[in-house]
Scaffold this active site. Structure first.
Site, PDB file in Angstrom:
ATOM      1  N   LYS A 162      -2.955  -2.982   4.275  1.00  0.00           N
ATOM      2  CA  LYS A 162      -2.867  -1.937   5.126  1.00  0.00           C
ATOM      3  C   LYS A 162      -4.289  -2.015   5.752  1.00  0.00           C
ATOM      4  O   LYS A 162      -4.396  -1.642   7.055  1.00  0.00           O
ATOM      5  CB  LYS A 162      -2.324  -0.632   4.912  1.00  0.00           C
TER       6      LYS A 162
HETATM    7  C1  LIG Z   1       2.901  -0.376   2.820  1.00  0.00           C
HETATM    8  C2  LIG Z   1       3.104  -1.383   1.873  1.00  0.00           C
HETATM    9  C3  LIG Z   1       4.219  -2.174   1.906  1.00  0.00           C
HETATM   10  C4  LIG Z   1       5.326  -2.143   2.883  1.00  0.00           C
HETATM   11  O1  LIG Z   1       4.894  -2.713   4.435  1.00  0.00           O
HETATM   12  P1  LIG Z   1       5.787  -2.176   5.515  1.00  0.00           P
HETATM   13  O2  LIG Z   1       4.682  -2.597   6.890  1.00  0.00           O
HETATM   14  O3  LIG Z   1       5.901  -0.503   5.650  1.00  0.00           O
HETATM   15  O4  LIG Z   1       7.070  -2.579   5.630  1.00  0.00           O
HETATM   16  C5  LIG Z   1       4.381  -3.108   0.945  1.00  0.00           C
HETATM   17  N1  LIG Z   1       3.529  -3.380   0.151  1.00  0.00           N
HETATM   18  C6  LIG Z   1       2.382  -2.509  -0.222  1.00  0.00           C
HETATM   19  C7  LIG Z   1       1.320  -2.797  -1.104  1.00  0.00           C
HETATM   20  C8  LIG Z   1       2.105  -1.510   0.826  1.00  0.00           C
HETATM   21  O5  LIG Z   1       0.976  -0.778   0.791  1.00  0.00           O
END
Ligand SMILES: *Cc1c(COP(=O)(O)O)cnc(C)c1O
Length: 471
Positions: free
Chosen positions: A112
């Site tokens: 993120k």
């Molecule tokens: C947020 C997250 C996901 C999922 O990502 P999306 O964009 O919501 O599909 C997967 N793995 C980790 C470690 C995350 O923080």
């Protein structure tokens, strides 16, 4: 570039407008009015660019009219210049076919950061231009909160109040939030559950005492700019693996369908993507939707992959819109019915268009652990459980011949294993260490305010501490 709402009735907006707005006023999500296309020759010409330069080239058409090329390039260098790896999102080879794309070299060790670090700079740029300030309020059960805090720490025109349920986030997660000692960062530990904290945030957005004084904002996963930032690493990795002459497949551990939708955008832009595998844990609404057209919400079962423990996938609406022929009025109707009954079926057109590019897979806890063990034994790689869900999907579709052996299959590694040390140790018997650059996390001072679980206490604290919306 103009953006339109998936529900068809909100006015079109430019990039600056959709970045600051988040959700459209008709409840829909913004998507570009049309997809920019790169020819094969244009894609070939991107080879060899450093990540920040590539990012500016890929994102340029999306921000046209709101940022100049020089402004965008400066922002990209600023954001991606201090990730923990020079390649920003390096590829690691597992065997002849399988690769990992490491997306966890940002400040909070999860993917993120790649998007939120950019979003913070975009907010600052646009607010400066408008002479405005923004007060972000959010609730977190762990990961998103720390990435959002790191994204805005030290910015002049943005302040953030992040609520977390006291005692219910892991120590690493808490410290990643509370050790950010910036005057514009406010950590609030609330008595109660995550849902209680989330309820306080929702109330603030409709409380005239708050909205009358503060220009409130959110950093949730439906913000268009986040998806745009994630398109870049699909291009970066495919170019390294031989695109555009060679096609590449991706397997993406998925929750809100943001990360994998960025892969869909890359394909629409002309990147030759063979297949996108949507990997879910046992909270498998997306697997059911893509494998048999049944998009229905159940309860959420907690797993060792908490960032994928979701009931509905907000960004899926963007796929339904684009794959279903971009009929906003029809989609608004479909989504209203879904919101009322928590269930719907994909239309024939949506299901067919989705299956042209997407395949889905689901992993339970045992399968996740087995994939983590395979990565460790076969390739010497310690991976986190979210990446394990993805790798399970990649290994199973490769074994089934859905992605032919000659096509590289890249699993997105969405978190550093040291973020989930207990689950990793249980699966492979090795406890991963935090990388050196965050290794002193447990020795740093924390700043957090403890509040009783009633809404008035939270609101009064925010109003007391906020600088507010005046320039
Ligand atoms: C947020 C997250 C996901 C999922 O990502 P999306 O964009 O919501 O599909 C997967 N793995 C980790 C470690 C995350 O923080």
């Amino acid at each position: 570039m103009q953006y339109v709402s998936t529900r068809g009735s909100a006015p079109a907006r430019d990039f600056e407008g959709v970045t600051l707005a988040g959700l459209a006023s008709d409840g829909g999500l913004y998507v570009p009015a049309e997809w920019p296309r790169f020819t094969q020759a244009e894609i070939r010409a991107l080879r060899g660019l450093a990540y920040p330069d590539l990012a500016a080239r890929i994102m340029a058409p999306f921000v046209a009219g709101s940022l100049t090329e020089e402004e965008l390039l400066a922002i990209c260098h600023n954001v991606y210049g201090d990730f923990g790896h020079a390649a920003v999102t390096p590829l690691v080879q597992l065997d002849a076919q399988h690769w990992l794309l490491e997306l966890f070299h940002g400040p909070t060790l999860a993917f993120k950061d790649v998007a939120l670090q950019l979003l913070g700079r975009l907010f600052e740029t646009f607010l400066e231009r408008r002479g405005e300030r923004l007060t972000i309020v959010g609730a977190t059960s762990g990961d998103t909160g720390s990435a959002a805090i790191q994204a805005v720490a030290g910015l002049e025109r943005v302040e953030i109040f992040m609520l977390h349920p006291k005692g219910r986030v892991s120590e690493v997660q808490r410290r990643q939030m509370t050790t950010v000692l910036s005057p514009n960062v406010h950590n609030l530990a609330i008595d109660g559950s995550f849902d209680d904290a989330q309820a306080h945030v929702k109330l603030m957005f409709t409380d005239p005492q708050v909205t009358g004084r503060l220009n409130l904002g959110a950093v949730n996963s439906i913000n268009w700019a986040r998806l745009m930032a994630q398109v870049v690493y699909y291009f970066a990795s495919a170019l390294q693996l031989g695109a555009p002459e060679r096609t590449v497949a991706y397997c993406v551990p998925t929750g809100n369908f943001g990360d994998v939708f960025a892969g869909y955008i890359a394909a629409r832009m002309g990147l030759p993507i063979e297949r996108l595998i949507v990997a879910t844990n046992i909270n498998d609404i997306l697997h059911r939707a893509l494998s048999c057209g049944d998009y229905s919400a159940g309860g959420v079962t907690p797993t060792i992959t908490p960032s994928m423990d979701i009931q509905v996938s907000s960004n899926f609406e963007r796929l339904l819109f684009d794959a279903g022929g971009r009929d906003g009025a029809a989609l608004a109707e479909q989504m209203r019915a879904f919101e009322a009954t928590k269930a719907m079926r994909l239309t024939e057109a949506q299901a067919q268009a989705a299956s042209a590019l997407f395949t889905s897979a689901r992993a339970d806890q045992v399968e996740t652990a087995r994939a983590m063990q395979w990565a460790y034994r076969a390739a010497g790689q310690v991976i986190d459980p979210h990446t394990g869900v993805g790798l399970h999907g990649a290994l199973s579709v490769a074994a089934a011949g859905i992605v032919p052996a000659g096509i590289p299959l890249v699993t997105l590694a969405t978190a550093h294993p040291a973020k989930f040390p207990d689950a990793v140790e249980r699966a492979i018997g090795v406890r991963p260490a935090l990388p050196a650059r965050v290794g002193d996390l447990f020795g740093r001072a924390e700043s957090v305010t403890h509040l009783a679980g009633d809404y008035a206490a939270t609101r009064d604290h925010v109003l007391d501490k906020a600088v507010g919306s005046q320039g």
